[in-house]
Motif scaffolding. Structure first.
Motif, PDB file in Angstrom:
ATOM      1  N   GLU A  76       0.828  -1.221   0.000  1.00  0.00           N
ATOM      2  CA  GLU A  76       0.000   0.000   0.000  1.00  0.00           C
ATOM      3  C   GLU A  76       0.849   1.251   0.000  1.00  0.00           C
ATOM      4  O   GLU A  76       0.536   2.213  -0.686  1.00  0.00           O
ATOM      5  CB  GLU A  76      -0.945  -0.016   1.202  1.00  0.00           C
ATOM      6  CG  GLU A  76      -2.222  -0.776   0.858  1.00  0.00           C
ATOM      7  CD  GLU A  76      -3.345  -0.535   1.818  1.00  0.00           C
ATOM      8  OE1 GLU A  76      -3.064  -0.263   3.000  1.00  0.00           O
ATOM      9  OE2 GLU A  76      -4.498  -0.635   1.393  1.00  0.00           O
ATOM     10  N   THR A  77       1.905   1.238   0.819  1.00  0.00           N
ATOM     11  CA  THR A  77       2.765   2.418   0.830  1.00  0.00           C
ATOM     12  C   THR A  77       4.236   2.003   0.937  1.00  0.00           C
ATOM     13  O   THR A  77       4.564   0.951   1.465  1.00  0.00           O
ATOM     14  CB  THR A  77       2.452   3.356   2.010  1.00  0.00           C
ATOM     15  OG1 THR A  77       2.457   2.579   3.209  1.00  0.00           O
ATOM     16  CG2 THR A  77       1.123   4.045   1.831  1.00  0.00           C
ATOM     17  N   ARG A 104       4.467   9.932 -15.639  1.00  0.00           N
ATOM     18  CA  ARG A 104       3.521   8.849 -15.961  1.00  0.00           C
ATOM     19  C   ARG A 104       4.007   7.559 -15.318  1.00  0.00           C
ATOM     20  O   ARG A 104       3.240   6.753 -14.826  1.00  0.00           O
ATOM     21  CB  ARG A 104       3.398   8.683 -17.475  1.00  0.00           C
ATOM     22  CG  ARG A 104       2.506   9.729 -18.116  1.00  0.00           C
ATOM     23  CD  ARG A 104       2.302   9.425 -19.594  1.00  0.00           C
ATOM     24  NE  ARG A 104       1.658   8.113 -19.797  1.00  0.00           N
ATOM     25  CZ  ARG A 104       2.018   7.245 -20.731  1.00  0.00           C
ATOM     26  NH1 ARG A 104       3.013   7.523 -21.543  1.00  0.00           N
ATOM     27  NH2 ARG A 104       1.376   6.098 -20.844  1.00  0.00           N
ATOM     28  N   LYS A 106      -1.072  -1.215 -16.116  1.00  0.00           N
ATOM     29  CA  LYS A 106      -2.504  -1.508 -15.981  1.00  0.00           C
ATOM     30  C   LYS A 106      -3.207  -0.962 -17.218  1.00  0.00           C
ATOM     31  O   LYS A 106      -2.718  -0.015 -17.839  1.00  0.00           O
ATOM     32  CB  LYS A 106      -3.058  -0.892 -14.702  1.00  0.00           C
ATOM     33  CG  LYS A 106      -2.861   0.594 -14.619  1.00  0.00           C
ATOM     34  CD  LYS A 106      -3.509   1.133 -13.364  1.00  0.00           C
ATOM     35  CE  LYS A 106      -3.693   2.609 -13.480  1.00  0.00           C
ATOM     36  NZ  LYS A 106      -2.975   3.514 -12.765  1.00  0.00           N
ATOM     37  N   ASN A 117       1.704   1.024 -13.566  1.00  0.00           N
ATOM     38  CA  ASN A 117       0.858   0.637 -12.440  1.00  0.00           C
ATOM     39  C   ASN A 117       1.547   1.086 -11.151  1.00  0.00           C
ATOM     40  O   ASN A 117       2.181   0.301 -10.466  1.00  0.00           O
ATOM     41  CB  ASN A 117       0.706  -0.884 -12.487  1.00  0.00           C
ATOM     42  CG  ASN A 117      -0.049  -1.450 -11.324  1.00  0.00           C
ATOM     43  OD1 ASN A 117      -0.893  -0.773 -10.744  1.00  0.00           O
ATOM     44  ND2 ASN A 117       0.262  -2.690 -10.965  1.00  0.00           N
ATOM     45  N   ASP A 150       0.167   3.542  -8.679  1.00  0.00           N
ATOM     46  CA  ASP A 150      -0.644   4.362  -7.769  1.00  0.00           C
ATOM     47  C   ASP A 150      -0.115   4.342  -6.337  1.00  0.00           C
ATOM     48  O   ASP A 150      -0.133   5.355  -5.646  1.00  0.00           O
ATOM     49  CB  ASP A 150      -2.104   3.891  -7.784  1.00  0.00           C
ATOM     50  CG  ASP A 150      -2.787   4.271  -9.092  1.00  0.00           C
ATOM     51  OD1 ASP A 150      -2.204   5.114  -9.822  1.00  0.00           O
ATOM     52  OD2 ASP A 150      -3.859   3.719  -9.398  1.00  0.00           O
ATOM     53  N   PHE A 151       0.379   3.196  -5.897  1.00  0.00           N
ATOM     54  CA  PHE A 151       0.808   3.072  -4.495  1.00  0.00           C
ATOM     55  C   PHE A 151       2.063   3.891  -4.187  1.00  0.00           C
ATOM     56  O   PHE A 151       2.396   4.087  -3.032  1.00  0.00           O
ATOM     57  CB  PHE A 151       1.058   1.585  -4.157  1.00  0.00           C
ATOM     58  CG  PHE A 151       2.277   1.009  -4.833  1.00  0.00           C
ATOM     59  CD1 PHE A 151       2.255   0.697  -6.175  1.00  0.00           C
ATOM     60  CD2 PHE A 151       3.444   0.801  -4.111  1.00  0.00           C
ATOM     61  CE1 PHE A 151       3.372   0.169  -6.799  1.00  0.00           C
ATOM     62  CE2 PHE A 151       4.573   0.272  -4.730  1.00  0.00           C
ATOM     63  CZ  PHE A 151       4.527  -0.041  -6.079  1.00  0.00           C
ATOM     64  N   ASN A 175      -5.365   1.087 -19.785  1.00  0.00           N
ATOM     65  CA  ASN A 175      -5.866   2.471 -19.815  1.00  0.00           C
ATOM     66  C   ASN A 175      -7.386   2.512 -19.780  1.00  0.00           C
ATOM     67  O   ASN A 175      -8.055   1.714 -20.452  1.00  0.00           O
ATOM     68  CB  ASN A 175      -5.427   3.161 -21.109  1.00  0.00           C
ATOM     69  CG  ASN A 175      -4.004   3.657 -21.041  1.00  0.00           C
ATOM     70  OD1 ASN A 175      -3.493   3.951 -19.952  1.00  0.00           O
ATOM     71  ND2 ASN A 175      -3.352   3.739 -22.191  1.00  0.00           N
ATOM     72  N   CYS A 222       6.931  -0.031 -15.755  1.00  0.00           N
ATOM     73  CA  CYS A 222       6.552   1.066 -14.869  1.00  0.00           C
ATOM     74  C   CYS A 222       7.623   2.143 -14.799  1.00  0.00           C
ATOM     75  O   CYS A 222       7.421   3.182 -14.187  1.00  0.00           O
ATOM     76  CB  CYS A 222       6.228   0.546 -13.465  1.00  0.00           C
ATOM     77  SG  CYS A 222       7.673  -0.056 -12.588  1.00  0.00           S
ATOM     78  N   LYS A 270       2.497   7.021  -5.355  1.00  0.00           N
ATOM     79  CA  LYS A 270       2.196   8.455  -5.434  1.00  0.00           C
ATOM     80  C   LYS A 270       2.309   9.150  -4.081  1.00  0.00           C
ATOM     81  O   LYS A 270       2.624  10.326  -4.008  1.00  0.00           O
ATOM     82  CB  LYS A 270       0.788   8.671  -6.010  1.00  0.00           C
ATOM     83  CG  LYS A 270       0.583   8.064  -7.392  1.00  0.00           C
ATOM     84  CD  LYS A 270       1.101   8.954  -8.510  1.00  0.00           C
ATOM     85  CE  LYS A 270       0.822   8.302  -9.864  1.00  0.00           C
ATOM     86  NZ  LYS A 270       1.287   9.065 -11.002  1.00  0.00           N
ATOM     87  N   THR A 271       2.028   8.409  -2.986  1.00  0.00           N
ATOM     88  CA  THR A 271       2.092   9.028  -1.664  1.00  0.00           C
ATOM     89  C   THR A 271       3.522   9.089  -1.126  1.00  0.00           C
ATOM     90  O   THR A 271       3.777   9.747  -0.124  1.00  0.00           O
ATOM     91  CB  THR A 271       1.243   8.224  -0.659  1.00  0.00           C
ATOM     92  OG1 THR A 271       1.689   6.865  -0.695  1.00  0.00           O
ATOM     93  CG2 THR A 271      -0.231   8.287  -0.997  1.00  0.00           C
ATOM     94  N   THR A 299       7.673  10.677  -9.618  1.00  0.00           N
ATOM     95  CA  THR A 299       7.006  10.000 -10.736  1.00  0.00           C
ATOM     96  C   THR A 299       6.497  11.022 -11.737  1.00  0.00           C
ATOM     97  O   THR A 299       6.281  12.180 -11.414  1.00  0.00           O
ATOM     98  CB  THR A 299       5.791   9.173 -10.263  1.00  0.00           C
ATOM     99  OG1 THR A 299       4.844  10.059  -9.659  1.00  0.00           O
ATOM    100  CG2 THR A 299       6.192   8.090  -9.270  1.00  0.00           C
TER     101      THR A 299
END
Lengths: 435, 546
Positions: free
Chosen positions: A78-79, A258, A107, A245, A247-248, A109, A279, A250-251, A256
């Protein structure tokens, strides 16, 4: 002992793990939320078509990992906390690393189409996607028609899959000819005809407006932007390309765009954190004429090969050789070596020689520099050609005459196949005379 | 995987795999053809056997032809593997197991209870199934049929009918078509028609044994049995020609062709066992086990069978040379010594010239089996095997009460265990369970000899195409010999394996054009790599040179 943790058990993650093991005694852990063991993503289609079972797509036996002391952990990260070098999983547990490799792939589009998250609308990338297509389209009674949105490599594979179970397919392609952002005109047109020969309802210059739902939240139909036509269907394949892929991440403070931004050594902005495969995004733009994000099987593997050296104390840059790739469009195999550009994005100096066989299933396009006549690349359809030969010719900067005259040397078709090099040479000479 | 979908035991398959009406009719005709054979088996006396035999075989062949045309000619050319792992027949489902049991029972009856098929004993006329084949046998050889004639006919029919099907399936692939045409020809002409016609030459003062010219020792384990050798010698020029040809095939022709083309020249172009496997058995090729354990078992098994076959053949020959020495050119000890010297020189040559290509286990295995073989030779030279009596009941749970001399005991046990049970009952009967080449992979001693040569002294290899492999696994899945082709292809490494029969299907099914069967120079044929073509040139140099 240094602990290398790799997130993602695809070709990139597994390659880097294998090569680190060959060169060192480091502790290695591969994390995946998708499957217990590495499998070949490119073979998912063959499971649905019944050519293979899932276990056949696993290139290594299950005992391989233990034998090579590569630990496998199933879990969803998750993180990533780079300060404390800790991964936090969805279940709440954590994992400490000394070095971290992000290899989480892509992932599908989704471009914000109304209804894109309905039950029955899906991409085709992961094992879970395969399970869901098996659920949504087991046969042509459950799935009376499928609509595929996006004319690329995954789209045509999905069309072939559904076709194998006699499920009628409508194939929406935004461009006016299949994959013509990549393929030159003649080739793209030949594939259009081949798709139609397989009784696939190919709709060119056609966009998806929306996906409509039935009362149970399942896909009922789609509407076409241009004509407003509504097509009833039970499955919508969303195959308009893939995106990293990540998203995890981003925090976290890993930089990043794209994708995860990396330098030529595949390092991120954070020390001891690397990214490879689909990725990863090259910070300074693509290498040579390559794109900054390369979502290709073999580039993931090559990045893994290189990064393992860096992690094992032999710092190397990712310097891929000449571009090559391959694919299969239903029954027609495609290989490319060097660069052959489609109309879009073609450099003004690039000229093409095109030959097509009368049976309409074989053709080649040779790209060369219009002034120097230097050979730039070849696309070949329905004729197998030898990677090694073209790689050498590209390095030797051969001219187009040499390449066409020596084509038999590059032939890789099975024995006793009919050869077309004479035809090609004759056609080449004729075209030159008329110029 | 928790949510693994297993279709194989299911009788309901995805809709697309259902067959068309035309195919159902074709299937019905084929089954009627088979039903005539079943009726004959149960002693239905057909009024005109020639007509009914023709009708039966015609329906089987015709049904297969119509079925295959409908299956393949209605679609575009290409790979036709849709649903092989869904269909019950081809994925060890109910139909697969049923067929396996039917075939196994057929083989057991054929080998051990031919009377059940209607074989007339003690000069009585044939009845049942075998009698149905009398007209055809009379037409060819002038004699009544035997169980072997029935088997040979059905075998040939199967290769022809399913060979046609295979040619349609691969109608875009000339390699597949040509080699299938080749096995169809060799089966029909060399294994069936010519030997039957040659039987017509036999008279009271001239007779040749049934001789399938292409069937070489040691696959043909009785090639040098005394009765055959005597018949050849008695038949003078013609017989001697065949006898010498048999030896030349083993020591000259086969090594030469295997050097030039790999063992495929025999296994998938000529051989009858291979012919059946590639045609009637094609639907089962994906069932071979690709695991490491199966490979380890295979190495021990197939090499053991070879040693067994050599030890047996030498025992048989040296025995009759011993008590009948004035009849032959060789004495017993001259024969044993020359075999011993030949094997010693062969092994010494391999160990010296190919030492870098042999790993520890291959080295140990070769030495161990060499010592064992030489020990047998020494034993044979000191004892008269014909005087050593063995009571077979100790070895057969009392089923076989005969007493054998050592050599004929060994010969009988080989014939029973390897010739009948392994190659027939398991090798073919278990097609739907173990895949179509279980015998070729695990048991055939000739495949072993050619395999050793293919690994060490042959131009043949399967070339991989640079960095194009995507590890999909279609190649490994379709390898009937259980070779994990992908393990090599994904490393960019050529496939040089003793077991490869060169069927070429891995190359055909590869979606990225990675595999090519080739004959080329021996240099650089085995090319283990660390990093594949396409990566940084410096990295490739650095790692691949280490």
């Amino acid at each position: 002992m240094e602990h290398v943790v790799i997130i993602g058990n695809g070709i990139s993650g597994v390659t880097v793990a294998r090569h680190i093991r060959k060169n060192s005694d480091k502790k290695i852990t591969i994390v995946s939320a998708e499957t217990d063991y590495f499998f070949s993503r490119t073979a998912l289609m063959y499971i649905y078509m019944g050519h293979m079972k899932f276990e056949h797509t696993q290139p290594y036996e299950n005992s391989f990992w233990k034998k090579n002391r590569i630990e496998l952990k199933k879990g969803f990260v998750e993180t990533v906390e780079t300060e404390s070098k800790t991964l936090r999983f969805a279940g709440g547990d954590t994992l400490q690393y000394d070095k971290l490799v992000i290899a989480t792939g892509s992932k599908p589009n989704k471009f914000g189409w109304p209804g894109q998250d309905l039950d029955g609308a899906q991409g085709l990338y992961s094992k879970q996607d395969l399970d869901s297509i098996e659920r949504n389209a087991p046969d042509n009674k459950t799935c009376k028609r499928a609509v595929i949105v996006g004319g690329g490599l995954i789209g045509i594979e999905l069309a072939e899959m559904l076709n194998s179970r006699s499920i009628p397919v409508t194939f929406l392609v935004r461009e006016d000819s299949f994959w013509n952002g990549v393929l030159p005109k003649g080739e793209s047109a030949m594939i259009n005809r081949h798709i139609k020969n397989h009784h696939i309802d190919l709709r060119l210059s056609t966009n998806l407006k929306e996906i409509k739902s039935d009362e149970n939240g399942k896909v009922k139909s789609i509407v076409i932007t241009e004509t407003g036509e509504e097509i009833e269907c039970n499955v919508v394949g969303l195959t308009a390309g893939v995106a990293p892929n990540i998203d995890f991440i981003k925090t976290s403070n890993i930089e990043t765009n794209r994708g995860v931004l990396v330098n030529r050594q595949l390092e991120t902005n954070i020390p001891d954190v690397y990214a490879i495969g689909d990725c990863a995004e090259q910070r300074d733009g693509g290498i040579g004429q390559r794109r900054p994000i390369e979502a290709v099987w073999y580039t993931g593997r090559m990045m893994g090969e290189v990064l393992a050296q860096t992690i094992c104390g032999n710092p190397l840059e990712y310097k891929p050789g000449h571009w090559f790739n391959s694919a299969k469009f239903l029954d027609i195999e495609y290989q490319t070596y060097g660069w052959v550009f489609a109309d879009r994005g073609r450099p003004e100096y690039e000229e093409h020689f095109h030959w097509i066989h009368e049976d309409d299933t074989k053709c080649i396009t040779v790209a060369y520099h219009k002034d120097t006549k230097q050979f730039l690349g070849i696309n070949t359809f329905g004729i197998r050609m030898r990677h090694e030969t073209f790689d050498r010719w590209l390095t030797e900067k051969r001219d187009v005459d040499y390449v066409i005259k020596n084509l038999p040397e590059a032939n890789f078709d099975p024995e006793f196949y009919k050869h077309f090099e004479k035809d090609i040479l004759a056609s080449y000479n004729k075209q030159l005379q008329t110029v | 995987m928790s949510n693994k979908i297993d279709h194989s035991m299911s009788l309901a398959s995805p809709d697309a795999l259902n067959i068309t009406t035309k195919q159902k009719i074709a299937l019905a005709f084929g089954l009627i053809g088979l039903f005539i054979l079943v009726l004959a088996l149960f002693n239905v006396d057909f009024p005109n056997r020639a007509v009914f035999l023709t009708l039966s075989l015609g329906l089987v062949i015709g049904g297969t032809i119509v079925y295959s045309r409908e299956a393949y000619l209605t679609k575009l050319e290409g790979i036709k593997n849709d649903g092989v792992w869904f269909k019950s027949l081809t994925s060890r489902g109910v139909l697969g197991w049923s067929l396996g049991i039917v075939l196994t029972v057929f083989y057991i009856v054929l080998y051990f209870f031919p009377a059940l098929l209607g074989l007339g004993t003690n000069g009585e006329a044939n009845t049942g199934l075998i009698a149905l084949f009398d007209p055809l046998s009379n037409l060819l050889s002038g004699n009544n049929a035997s169980q072997w004639f029935v088997y040979g006919t059905l075998y040939t029919v199967a290769i022809l009918a399913f060979g046609y099907k295979f040619m349609l399936k691969y109608r875009h692939n000339r390699y597949q078509q040509l080699r299938t045409g080749s096995v169809m020809f060799f089966q029909t002409a060399f294994a069936f028609v010519i030997p039957e016609l040659m039987a017509r030459l036999n008279s009271d003062d001239f007779s040749l044994p049934y001789n399938d010219l292409k069937n070489m020792w040691p696959l043909n384990y009785y090639a040098f049995d005394q009765w055959r050798v005597d018949q050849f010698i008695n038949a003078q020029t013609v017989g001697l020609f065949f006898l010498i040809l048999g030896v030349v095939m083993v020591f000259v022709i086969s090594p030469y062709l295997t050097y030039k083309y790999g063992k495929r020249w025999y296994c998938s172009w000529v051989c009858g066992c291979g012919g059946l496997a590639e045609t009637a058995g094609d639907s089962f090729r994906q069932l071979s086990n690709k695991g490491v354990k199966a490979w380890k078992f295979e190495r021990w098994m197939i090499n053991s069978v070879l040693v067994f076959s050599i030890v047996t053949t030498v025992a048989v020959i040296s025995t009759y040379l011993g008590y009948d020495s004035e009849k032959y050119w060789f004495t017993k000890n001259a024969f044993l010594i020359s075999i011993g010297v030949f094997l010693t020189l062969l092994l010494a040559g391999i160990l010296y010239y190919k030492r870098k290509e042999l790993n520890k286990s291959a080295f140990r295995g070769a030495i161990g089996y060499y010592i064992l073989t030489i020990a047998f030779l020494v034993f044979y030279s000191f004892f008269d095997l014909s005087q050593i009596k063995i009571d077979a009941s100790y070895f057969s749970f009392g089923l076989n009460q005969n007493t054998y001399s050592f050599d004929s005991g060994l010969r009988s046990f080989y014939g029973f265990g390897i010739g009948s049970i392994f190659s027939g009952v398991i090798g073919t009967g278990f097609y739907p369970i173990l895949g179509n080449r279980a015998w070729c992979r695990m048991g055939c001693p000739m495949a072993t000899i050619m395999g050793i040569q293919q690994r060490l002294f042959s131009k043949f290899r399967i070339t991989t195409n640079g960095g194009q492999c995507i590890s999909c696994g279609n190649c490994s899945n379709s390898c009937e010999m259980g070779i994990d082709v992908r393990a090599y292809a994904q490393k960019g490494e050529n496939i040089v394996r003793s077991s490869c029969v060169g069927c070429g299907v891995c190359s055909a099914v590869c979606p990225r054009g990675v595999l090519k069967l080739e004959n080329d120079s021996m240099d650089g044929r085995i090319n283990p790599t660390e990093v594949l073509l396409g990566n940084d040139v410096d990295l490739m140099d650095l790692l691949n040179k280490n």
